[in-house]
Design an enzyme around this catalytic site. Sequence first.
Site, PDB file in Angstrom:
ATOM      1  N   GLY A 107       0.766  -1.245   0.000  1.00 38.18           N
ATOM      2  CA  GLY A 107       0.000   0.000   0.000  1.00 38.18           C
ATOM      3  C   GLY A 107       0.794   1.290   0.000  1.00 38.18           C
TER       4      GLY A 107
ATOM      5  NE  ARG B 158     -11.494 -14.459 -12.210  1.00 36.63           N
ATOM      6  CZ  ARG B 158     -10.323 -14.113 -11.674  1.00 36.63           C
ATOM      7  NH1 ARG B 158     -10.215 -13.007 -10.971  1.00 36.63           N
ATOM      8  NH2 ARG B 158      -9.262 -14.874 -11.833  1.00 36.63           N
TER       9      ARG B 158
ATOM     10  NE  ARG C 142      -8.661 -12.667  -7.126  1.00 40.09           N
ATOM     11  CZ  ARG C 142      -8.355 -13.948  -7.327  1.00 40.09           C
ATOM     12  NH1 ARG C 142      -7.132 -14.391  -7.093  1.00 40.09           N
ATOM     13  NH2 ARG C 142      -9.271 -14.782  -7.770  1.00 40.09           N
TER      14      ARG C 142
ATOM     15  CG  HIS D 262       1.098  -1.549 -15.405  1.00 39.88           C
ATOM     16  ND1 HIS D 262       1.001  -2.821 -14.875  1.00 39.88           N
ATOM     17  CD2 HIS D 262       2.047  -1.624 -16.374  1.00 39.88           C
ATOM     18  CE1 HIS D 262       1.832  -3.628 -15.504  1.00 39.88           C
ATOM     19  NE2 HIS D 262       2.477  -2.928 -16.418  1.00 39.88           N
TER      20      HIS D 262
ATOM     21  CB  ALA E 298       7.863   7.999 -11.039  1.00 41.53           C
TER      22      ALA E 298
HETATM   23  C1  GRF Z   1       2.870  -0.821  -7.722  1.00 42.52           C
HETATM   24  O1  GRF Z   1       4.091  -0.969  -8.381  1.00 42.52           O
HETATM   25  C2  GRF Z   1       1.748  -0.616  -8.706  1.00 42.52           C
HETATM   26  O2  GRF Z   1       2.155   0.080  -9.845  1.00 42.52           O
HETATM   27  C3  GRF Z   1       1.386  -2.029  -9.065  1.00 42.52           C
HETATM   28  O3  GRF Z   1       1.493  -2.739  -7.882  1.00 42.52           O
HETATM   29  C4  GRF Z   1       2.437  -2.106  -7.026  1.00 42.52           C
HETATM   30  C5  GRF Z   1       1.729  -1.834  -5.721  1.00 42.52           C
HETATM   31  O4  GRF Z   1       2.612  -1.323  -4.756  1.00 42.52           O
HETATM   32  N1  GRF Z   1       0.075  -2.076  -9.670  1.00 42.52           N
HETATM   33  P1  GRF Z   1       2.038  -0.699  -3.419  1.00 42.52           P
HETATM   34  O5  GRF Z   1       1.171  -1.777  -2.757  1.00 42.52           O
HETATM   35  O6  GRF Z   1       1.244   0.502  -3.800  1.00 42.52           O
HETATM   36  O7  GRF Z   1       3.235  -0.360  -2.600  1.00 42.52           O
END
Ligand code: GRF
Length: 216
Positions: free
Chosen positions: A14, A67, A93, A111, A175
């Site tokens: 998180g 689901r 998920r 992402h 970033a």
């Molecule tokens: C991040 O790298 C995000 O881009 C990807 O999953 C990771 C989650 O990291 N979808 P966090 O739990 O927010 O530290």
Amino acid sequence: MARLKVGVLISGRGTNLQALIDACALSSFPAEISLVVSNVPGALGLERAQASGIATEIVNHKDFDDRASFETKLSGILEAASVSFVCLAGFMRILTPTFVNHWYDRLINIHPSLLPAFPGLNTHQRAIDAGVRFGGCTVHYVRPEMDNGPIIVQAAVAILPDDDADQLATRVLEAEHICFPHALRLIAENRTRVRGDVVEIAGANPAQSVLINPTP
Ligand code: GRF
């Protein structure tokens, strides 16, 4: 103006959730987090939310037969908390078209690559192996196809000669923590319009320079 009521879905540590929490802590920020939902019991992100006094729920996918019933529960919980917009912050998920269409243009994801390059898992190693000069991150509206949808904000992060995946991930994550609140602000200020595959942003501040790696 009323703040946008946001639900955040997580599965893990998180840190992106934390970036959103920190942004929303400013009274001038146009969104607030009404609820954090984790599909993983014990996810560290739940503690982050609780430490900030934000309501949390666990909806463990393992407790559901399919689901559809899992997602019905998710949407029900979000709506019961008056959430009108959902952020996926490391939610691991796959969501079905039914859920995605229910929250269409009210659902964004972050992402850790410059989409449409390197969707899916293990993005940093794949970028290094492909020899590209930039990695990065993308905040996008969610569409049924995984890691796909109109792009709101991207950051390019230079890949350095000796980078391993962890080193690159660390810099990309920094970033991410800027891009996710930035994108949410643009949306909550009602400055984004989705036109087909393209997001138009009112009063956008374009990036100022060409990035060349390695520098000439
Ligand atoms: C991040 O790298 C995000 O881009 C990807 O999953 C990771 C989650 O990291 N979808 P966090 O739990 O927010 O530290």
